[in-house]
Design an enzyme around this catalytic site. Sequence first.
Site, mmCIF file in Angstrom:
data_model
loop_
_atom_site.group_PDB
_atom_site.id
_atom_site.type_symbol
_atom_site.label_atom_id
_atom_site.label_comp_id
_atom_site.label_asym_id
_atom_site.label_seq_id
_atom_site.Cartn_x
_atom_site.Cartn_y
_atom_site.Cartn_z
ATOM 1 N N GLU A 177 41.425 50.902 30.000
ATOM 2 C CA GLU A 177 42.506 49.792 30.032
ATOM 3 C C GLU A 177 43.555 50.072 28.945
ATOM 4 O OE1 GLU A 177 40.377 46.151 29.737
ATOM 5 O OE2 GLU A 177 39.581 46.224 31.803
ATOM 6 N N GLU A 295 35.284 48.804 36.957
ATOM 7 C CA GLU A 295 34.936 47.615 36.508
ATOM 8 C C GLU A 295 35.152 46.309 37.277
ATOM 9 O OE1 GLU A 295 36.067 46.385 32.352
ATOM 10 O OE2 GLU A 295 35.560 48.177 31.406
#
Length: 354
Positions: A177, A295
Site C-alpha cells: 500500500e 487483501e
Amino acid sequence: MQKIDKLHLGIMVCALPFILSFWGCASLSDNQTTEDYTPTVEDSLTFQQNEHLGRGVNLGNALEAPAEGDWGVTLQAEYFQLIKDAGFNAVRIPIRWSAHASSSAPYTIDSAFFDRVDWAVGHAFTTGLLAVINMHHYDGIAEDPSTHKERFLSMWEQIAFHYQDYSDSLLFEVLNEPHDQLTPNLWNGLLQDALNVIRNTNPVRTVVIGTAEWGHVQSLKELVIPVEDRNIIVTVHYYNPFHFTHQGAEWVSGSDAWMGTTWTGTTEEEQAVIDDFDEAANWAQKYHRPIFLGEFGAYSKADINSRTRWTDFVARQAEERDMSWAYWEFCAGFGVYNQGTSDWNYPILKALIP
Ligand code: GLC
C-alpha cells in the site's frame, strides 16, 4: 518551407510503416497497452503462477508488527498445516523489514530476523503452500521517499540476494500500500528501481506490484510497470464499503461512528462491488496482467452475518475474474481462525472456501 522532392517523398512513403510501427512500440512502452499485443509464453506462465496462488490468507499482525508478538500474533508451526488442510494454496506474509535493518548504510538486515522469515517460508514450503513476502509498514518510504529510497533499495537488494535460490513458490511483493508522499508518479519510478535491483539476482522470480494510494483498484490507471517484464502479478486491496469493513477499527479515527453498519447484499451494494471488480478486470485485460487481490476482509466489530455475506461475495467476484486472492487475515482482528479456541471461525472460512 523546404520542398520535398520525389526521392525524399518516396523514402518517406516507404518508411511510413516503420515509423508507424515505431510509434506503435513507443505507445506500447508508454502505456503498456495495445490491442494487437500477442501474449508470450512467459505471460502464460505468469497467469499460471497466479492460478497456483489461488486462494490464500495473510499471516497478518505477526512479522509486520514492530516486533513479532506485539500485536498479539506469534506464528506457530501448526498454522501452516491448518491453512493447507483447510484448502488454501498460499500465504502472504507481511513483513516490517525496516524495523530489523540498521538505519545507516549499508542498512544491514538483522540475521536473526532473516532466520525467522526463513522459518516461516520454510514451513509454507514443506506444507505445500506458496509464500508471498512483502515489505510492510515501511513508514519512512511513505513519509519521505527521497530520504528513504536508498535504504529501501538496499533492503531489497539484501532480501533478493538472500532468497535468490528459493524455488518459484516464493514471490516478492515490492511494497504494501504505497501512499502519502509516495505519489503514483514517484511510485512508478521507485518500483522500476526496485525491480532492477531484484532482477539482478532473481531474473525469473515472480514479482508482485501493487497500486499507489493504498492499493486501490481506482489507482490501477496510474500504475506504470515495465512492459518488457512479463513476470509480474499486479495486486490490489479491497475494503469497500470502508465504513462497513473498518467499523470500530482502533487504527482508523472516527470509525466508532460507523458501528452497526451492515452489508446485506442489496442490489445496490452488490453492484458497487461488481463495478470495482469490473474496473480491475478491464485494466488487467487491457494490459495483459494477472491480478492478485492481496487483501480483503471485514473487521470483527461488524456483525458476523454481514461479514460472511460480504466475504463470500468479494471472494467469488475475484474468482469469476480469474484473480487470485488472500484474505486479511489469519488470526487477529479480522481472523478466519480463532487463537483463543484454537479453531476456525467457520462462517468466515466457509465464505472463503465454500
Ligand atoms: C493494511 C494495513 C494493515 C491493516 C489492514 C486493514 O494492510 O497495512 O495493518 O490491518 O490494511 O486495515
